[in-house]
Write a protein that holds these residues in place. Structure first.
Motif: not given
Length: 185
Positions: A145-172
Motif C-alpha cells: 500500500g505504501i509503495l503503490l500509494g493506495i493505503g493499507y487494506a485487508n485482502g478483500k479491499t486490496l483486491y478491489k483497490r488494485l482493480k479500481a486504481f488500475q494498478i498494472t501487473k508490472r507495477e504490482f
C-alpha cells in the motif's frame, strides 16, 4: 505546491495540516457522520474543480472514503501510511499528525478509481505474492500500500483497490519484488 482539486478531510485539524503542507482548499466531513449537505458540497466541488479524498488511515476514515466515493463518482484518492499519520506519543492516528512532507508525498501519488480496469490482478496473484495468507501477509499488504500509494487494506479491499486504481501487473510485480528484496536484509 498548489492543488487544484478540493481535498476532503475529516475535520478542522486535518485542514490545518493540509494547509501547512500545500496550497489547497478543503471540505470537512466533521467525522464519520457525513451528512447530505456535505455530500452535496462535495458533489459540486467534484463538478467544478475535482475532489481528492484524504482521510485518516483507520476504519472511520475508510468508511468516510467509501461513503463519499459511492455518492460522488470520479473522486481521486490520496493515502497516508499509518506510520506517517501516527502521533508522536503513538496514541492517535490521523491526517492532523502527519508531517507536511508526508502529506505532499501522499498528494503526489493520487489515484483515480476506474470502473473497468485495463488489466486484472487476480486473487491468485495476491495469494502467490503472500498477501492473502501467511504470517507476513498483513505486513506485506501494508508495504505494498505504501509503495503503490493506495493505503493499507485487508485482502478483500486490496483486491478491489488494485482493480479500481488500475494498478498494472508490472507495477504490482515491481512492488512485490521490492518487498521481497527489502525482506532479505
Amino acid at each position: 505546491m498548489k492543488i487544484k482539486e478540493m481535498i476532503v478531510v475529516e475535520g478542522r485539524d486535518d485542514t490545518i495540516a493540509i494547509q501547512r503542507a500545500v496550497n489547497a482548499d478543503t471540505i470537512e466531513t466533521n467525522g464519520s457522520a457525513v451528512n447530505e449537505e456535505t455530500l452535496k458540497r462535495i458533489a459540486l466541488a467534484q463538478q467544478r474543480r475535482g475532489v481528492i479524498i484524504l482521510t485518516d488511515p483507520d476504519y472511520p476514515g475508510e468508511r468516510i472514503r467509501r461513503i463519499v466515493s459511492e455518492r460522488v463518482p470520479g473522486c481521486k484518492h490520496a493515502f497516508l501510511p499509518k506510520k506517517a499519520a501516527l502521533s508522536k506519543n503513538g496514541d492517535d492516528l490521523g491526517v492532523e499528525n502527519a508531517a507536511p512532507e508526508a502529506i505532499r508525498h501522499a498528494l503526489e501519488k493520487v489515484h483515480e478509481a476506474m470502473e473497468d480496469p485495463l488489466e486484472v490482478i487476480s486473487r491468485q496473484d495476491l495469494f502467490d505474492a503472500g498477501l492473502m495468507a501467511g504470517a507476513d501477509a498483513k505486513k506485506r499488504r501494508e508495504q505494498l500500500g505504501i509503495l503503490l500509494g493506495i493505503g493499507y487494506a485487508n485482502g478483500k479491499t486490496l483486491y478491489k483497490r488494485l482493480k479500481a486504481f488500475q494498478i498494472t501487473k508490472r507495477e504490482f510485480a515491481e512492488a512485490i519484488a521490492q518487498i521481497v528484496e527489502e525482506g532479505r536484509d
